[in-house]
Design a protein around this motif. Structure first.
Motif, PDB file in Angstrom:
ATOM      1  N   SER A 187       0.877  -1.173   0.000  1.00 23.47           N
ATOM      2  CA  SER A 187       0.000   0.000   0.000  1.00 23.47           C
ATOM      3  C   SER A 187       0.913   1.220   0.000  1.00 23.47           C
ATOM      4  N   LEU A 188       0.335   2.401  -0.261  1.00 22.49           N
ATOM      5  CA  LEU A 188       1.175   3.610  -0.264  1.00 22.49           C
ATOM      6  C   LEU A 188       1.739   3.860   1.134  1.00 22.49           C
ATOM      7  N   ILE A 189       0.925   3.694   2.144  1.00 24.90           N
ATOM      8  CA  ILE A 189       1.398   3.975   3.508  1.00 24.90           C
ATOM      9  C   ILE A 189       2.526   3.008   3.893  1.00 24.90           C
ATOM     10  N   ASP A 190       2.373   1.777   3.432  1.00 25.96           N
ATOM     11  CA  ASP A 190       3.399   0.773   3.681  1.00 25.96           C
ATOM     12  C   ASP A 190       4.737   1.179   3.018  1.00 25.96           C
ATOM     13  N   ALA A 191       4.649   1.661   1.787  1.00 27.15           N
ATOM     14  CA  ALA A 191       5.864   2.079   1.066  1.00 27.15           C
ATOM     15  C   ALA A 191       6.476   3.319   1.728  1.00 27.15           C
ATOM     16  N   ILE A 192       5.629   4.248   2.171  1.00 25.94           N
ATOM     17  CA  ILE A 192       6.135   5.459   2.834  1.00 25.94           C
ATOM     18  C   ILE A 192       6.858   5.061   4.118  1.00 25.94           C
ATOM     19  N   ASN A 193       6.182   4.246   4.956  1.00 28.15           N
ATOM     20  CA  ASN A 193       6.778   3.873   6.246  1.00 28.15           C
ATOM     21  C   ASN A 193       8.089   3.135   6.046  1.00 28.15           C
ATOM     22  N   SER A 194       8.101   2.251   5.089  1.00 32.32           N
ATOM     23  CA  SER A 194       9.306   1.472   4.888  1.00 32.32           C
ATOM     24  C   SER A 194      10.446   2.366   4.360  1.00 32.32           C
ATOM     25  N   ALA A 195      10.140   3.334   3.484  1.00 31.81           N
ATOM     26  CA  ALA A 195      11.193   4.243   2.999  1.00 31.81           C
ATOM     27  C   ALA A 195      11.782   5.008   4.188  1.00 31.81           C
ATOM     28  N   TYR A 196      10.919   5.587   5.014  1.00 32.55           N
ATOM     29  CA  TYR A 196      11.436   6.394   6.130  1.00 32.55           C
ATOM     30  C   TYR A 196      12.139   5.531   7.180  1.00 32.55           C
ATOM     31  N   ASN A 197      11.640   4.315   7.440  1.00 36.39           N
ATOM     32  CA  ASN A 197      12.304   3.448   8.425  1.00 36.39           C
ATOM     33  C   ASN A 197      13.709   3.058   7.997  1.00 36.39           C
ATOM     34  N   ASN A 198      13.895   2.970   6.676  1.00 39.99           N
ATOM     35  CA  ASN A 198      15.193   2.510   6.190  1.00 39.99           C
ATOM     36  C   ASN A 198      16.219   3.620   6.025  1.00 39.99           C
ATOM     37  N   LEU A 199      15.809   4.855   6.220  1.00 41.25           N
ATOM     38  CA  LEU A 199      16.781   5.955   6.130  1.00 41.25           C
ATOM     39  C   LEU A 199      17.830   5.855   7.227  1.00 41.25           C
ATOM     40  N   LYS A 200      17.511   5.145   8.304  1.00 41.99           N
ATOM     41  CA  LYS A 200      18.469   5.020   9.416  1.00 41.99           C
ATOM     42  C   LYS A 200      19.746   4.267   9.006  1.00 41.99           C
ATOM     43  N   PHE A 201      19.694   3.578   7.878  1.00 42.09           N
ATOM     44  CA  PHE A 201      20.883   2.859   7.417  1.00 42.09           C
ATOM     45  C   PHE A 201      21.898   3.796   6.751  1.00 42.09           C
ATOM     46  N   ILE A 202      21.478   5.051   6.571  1.00 42.00           N
ATOM     47  CA  ILE A 202      22.380   6.037   5.958  1.00 42.00           C
ATOM     48  C   ILE A 202      22.659   7.119   6.991  1.00 42.00           C
ATOM     49  N   LYS A 203      23.914   7.277   7.358  1.00 41.73           N
ATOM     50  CA  LYS A 203      24.240   8.251   8.409  1.00 41.73           C
ATOM     51  C   LYS A 203      25.155   9.332   7.846  1.00 41.73           C
ATOM     52  N   SER A 204      24.722  10.577   8.004  1.00 39.15           N
ATOM     53  CA  SER A 204      25.549  11.691   7.541  1.00 39.15           C
ATOM     54  C   SER A 204      25.052  12.993   8.140  1.00 39.15           C
ATOM     55  N   ASP A 205      25.973  13.856   8.561  1.00 39.60           N
ATOM     56  CA  ASP A 205      25.579  15.164   9.097  1.00 39.60           C
ATOM     57  C   ASP A 205      25.237  16.138   7.986  1.00 39.60           C
ATOM     58  N   ILE A 206      25.623  15.826   6.764  1.00 39.29           N
ATOM     59  CA  ILE A 206      25.449  16.800   5.676  1.00 39.29           C
ATOM     60  C   ILE A 206      24.117  16.604   4.931  1.00 39.29           C
ATOM     61  N   LEU A 207      23.451  15.467   5.180  1.00 35.27           N
ATOM     62  CA  LEU A 207      22.255  15.179   4.380  1.00 35.27           C
ATOM     63  C   LEU A 207      20.960  15.543   5.098  1.00 35.27           C
ATOM     64  N   ARG A 208      19.969  15.970   4.304  1.00 37.12           N
ATOM     65  CA  ARG A 208      18.622  16.214   4.837  1.00 37.12           C
ATOM     66  C   ARG A 208      17.604  15.700   3.827  1.00 37.12           C
ATOM     67  N   PHE A 209      16.336  15.590   4.301  1.00 35.01           N
ATOM     68  CA  PHE A 209      15.294  15.074   3.410  1.00 35.01           C
ATOM     69  C   PHE A 209      13.951  15.649   3.823  1.00 35.01           C
ATOM     70  N   ARG A 210      12.961  15.557   2.963  1.00 36.89           N
ATOM     71  CA  ARG A 210      11.599  15.945   3.330  1.00 36.89           C
ATOM     72  C   ARG A 210      10.937  14.804   4.082  1.00 36.89           C
ATOM     73  N   HIS A 211      10.029  15.168   4.993  1.00 39.14           N
ATOM     74  CA  HIS A 211       9.403  14.145   5.828  1.00 39.14           C
ATOM     75  C   HIS A 211       8.012  13.757   5.324  1.00 39.14           C
ATOM     76  N   ASP A 212       7.561  14.400   4.222  1.00 36.37           N
ATOM     77  CA  ASP A 212       6.157  14.224   3.819  1.00 36.37           C
ATOM     78  C   ASP A 212       6.013  13.680   2.396  1.00 36.37           C
ATOM     79  N   ILE A 213       7.029  12.943   1.944  1.00 34.58           N
ATOM     80  CA  ILE A 213       6.913  12.394   0.586  1.00 34.58           C
ATOM     81  C   ILE A 213       5.773  11.361   0.560  1.00 34.58           C
ATOM     82  N   GLY A 214       4.889  11.522  -0.393  1.00 35.13           N
ATOM     83  CA  GLY A 214       3.772  10.586  -0.556  1.00 35.13           C
ATOM     84  C   GLY A 214       2.519  10.973   0.195  1.00 35.13           C
TER      85      GLY A 214
END
Ligand code: AMP
Ligand code: GLY
Length: 422
Positions: free
Chosen positions: A390-417
């Motif tokens: 589902s869309l919500i499933d894809a959104i949650n999984s995208a945001y949950n997996n961002l923790k695998f990327i660590k960097s002080d220089i990167l940012r992202f939007r929190h409301d994609i989808g």
């Protein structure tokens, strides 16, 4: 088995290389110039000029060249390769004007009654400014030529518009791209993107996707190249036939009538307001980041699809889609789309690469020997795509997996989808 060359250096080109890699017909896949992230998966080669590309194609027995971005297309790479009997996906220089000249695109839409915002075209500063008198604001100013996605200004009042016209036309803020400008009415509604795979005579159109162009949540901040995307957009699915009838069919036949048949991928950027659909822009290639959600959902063999484009047999293709949703979140350098620091560490936990339905597509990254890791080297750095039932499933999984990327220089939007859930 076929060898492929993808031209370009972003997450879109990484996704295109992946689509070819999944084809049962492909052998070696090269990306020129690619980047140090793509290099982990595919052979990347330094950027060459037209003759250098031709030499590479001949020396490496390349069967098909896929052109990712508009710059080379507008310079005529397809004409050049076709004249040497090389199969290439991407329109000729003349057909690429649909993106490389907003004046060309506007004139064509007007002549062939394709729905778009009312507009006027100017090559003199004084007449452009006079036209503003009595107009409603906000109003939209567009430099004619390619301006790396920055040539569109939305002016909220007369003073702002006047200043922007002077910056574009007199100060040449976007160089020669601003010798002419289009001034058009501001359109209200919700934006969506849709692509058509075209062979010059026929086409097949894709599902809808939605980009998120502004830098910050809730569509705040400056326009960027795109901070994330999702597909499909359920609320627009019913409008596909209308888009084909009112937009793709007439624009492609218009291009043919004007002796610049379009072969490649045509991108329509739309403003949708209930049943009213207007074209904001056409692009002569796949979108970035839309590609990162469209191609992972496409079930067709990508090489076969491209062959149908170059053999003029696209009418035999029926596009098939995974019964899933895709969301891509773009990790961008802090400061983008304005200035930002480069060369800062990015740590990627490699366990993410083994996850099903999660993909990292690399853009502005570089290897640092000193730091022994990837560092940021551009505005948009990584696209993380996730598929879900589902869309919500894809959104949650995208945001949950961002923790695998660590960097002080990167940012992202929190409301994609998020708009797709409403
Ligand atoms: P473009 O480079 O043509 O895609 O324009 C960049 C962005 O400007 C679009 O994605 C829209 O958000 C906005 N835009 C362009 N033209 C219009 C218009 N006529 N009305 C409202 N927004 C527009
Ligand atoms: N997603 C916007 C573009 O590719 O132009």
């Amino acid at each position: 088995m076929k060898n492929i060359l993808v031209l370009g250096s972003g997450a879109r080109e990484h996704t295109i290389a992946d689509a070819f890699n999944q084809s049962k017909h492909t052998d070696k896949i090269f990306v020129m110039p690619g980047n140090d992230g793509i290099k982990k998966y595919y052979q990347t080669v330094p950027q060459e000029d037209f003759n250098g590309i031709l030499d590479f194609v001949e020396n490496n027995k390349i069967d098909l060249v896929f052109v990712g971005g508009e710059q080379l297309l507008s310079e005529g790479i397809s004409d050049f390769l076709l004249s040497h009997n090389i199969k290439v996906i991407g329109p000729t220089k003349d057909a690429a004007q649909i993106e490389s000249s907003k004046v060309f695109a506007k004139n064509l839409m007007q002549k062939y009654n394709i729905p778009t915002a009312n507009s006027a075209i100017f090559n003199k500063t004084s007449s452009a400014i006079s036209y503003l008198k009595g107009k409603k604001f906000p109003i939209v100013l567009k430099a004619d030529g390619l301006a790396a996605g920055k040539g569109v200004i939305i002016a909220s009042n007369f003073t702002e518009a006047e200043l922007s016209i002077k910056e574009i036309m007199l100060d040449k803020k976007f160089g020669e791209a601003g010798s002419q400008i289009v001034i058009e009415d501001f359109l209200y509604g919700e934006e969506a993107s849709i692509f058509a795979f075209c062979d010059g005579d026929n086409y097949v159109s894709t599902i809808f996707s939605q980009d998120h162009k502004r830098a910050f949540d809730e569509d705040k901040g400056l326009n960027t190249g795109g901070m994330g995307a999702f597909a499909p957009v359920d609320k627009f699915t019913k409008l596909k036939k209308q888009v084909d009838e009112q937009i793709f069919t007439p624009i492609l036949s218009a291009l043919k009538k004007e002796n610049c048949s379009f072969s490649g991928v045509l991108y329509a950027g739309l403003m949708i307001n209930n049943e009213n659909i207007s074209v904001i822009e056409f692009n002569c290639r796949l979108g970035d980041p839309e590609t990162q959600v469209i191609l992972p959902l496409l079930k067709n063999d990508f090489y076969e699809l491209c062959t149908a484009i170059s053999n003029k047999t696209i009418h035999n293709i029926n596009l098939e889609w995974e019964d899933k949703y895709a969301v891509t979140v773009v990790l961008a350098s802090k400061g983008y789309p304005e200035s930002f620091e480069k060369g800062k560490q990015i740590y990627i936990d490699s366990s993410i690469e083994k996850k099903q339905d999660i993909k990292l597509y690399y853009a502005g990254v570089k290897d640092s020997k000193e730091l022994n890791c990837l560092v940021n080297n551009g505005g948009r750095v990584i696209s993380l795509t996730s598929l879900g039932i589902s869309l919500i499933d894809a959104i949650n999984s995208a945001y949950n997996n961002l923790k695998f990327i660590k960097s002080d220089i990167l940012r992202f939007r929190h409301d994609i989808g998020k708009k797709g859930l409403q």
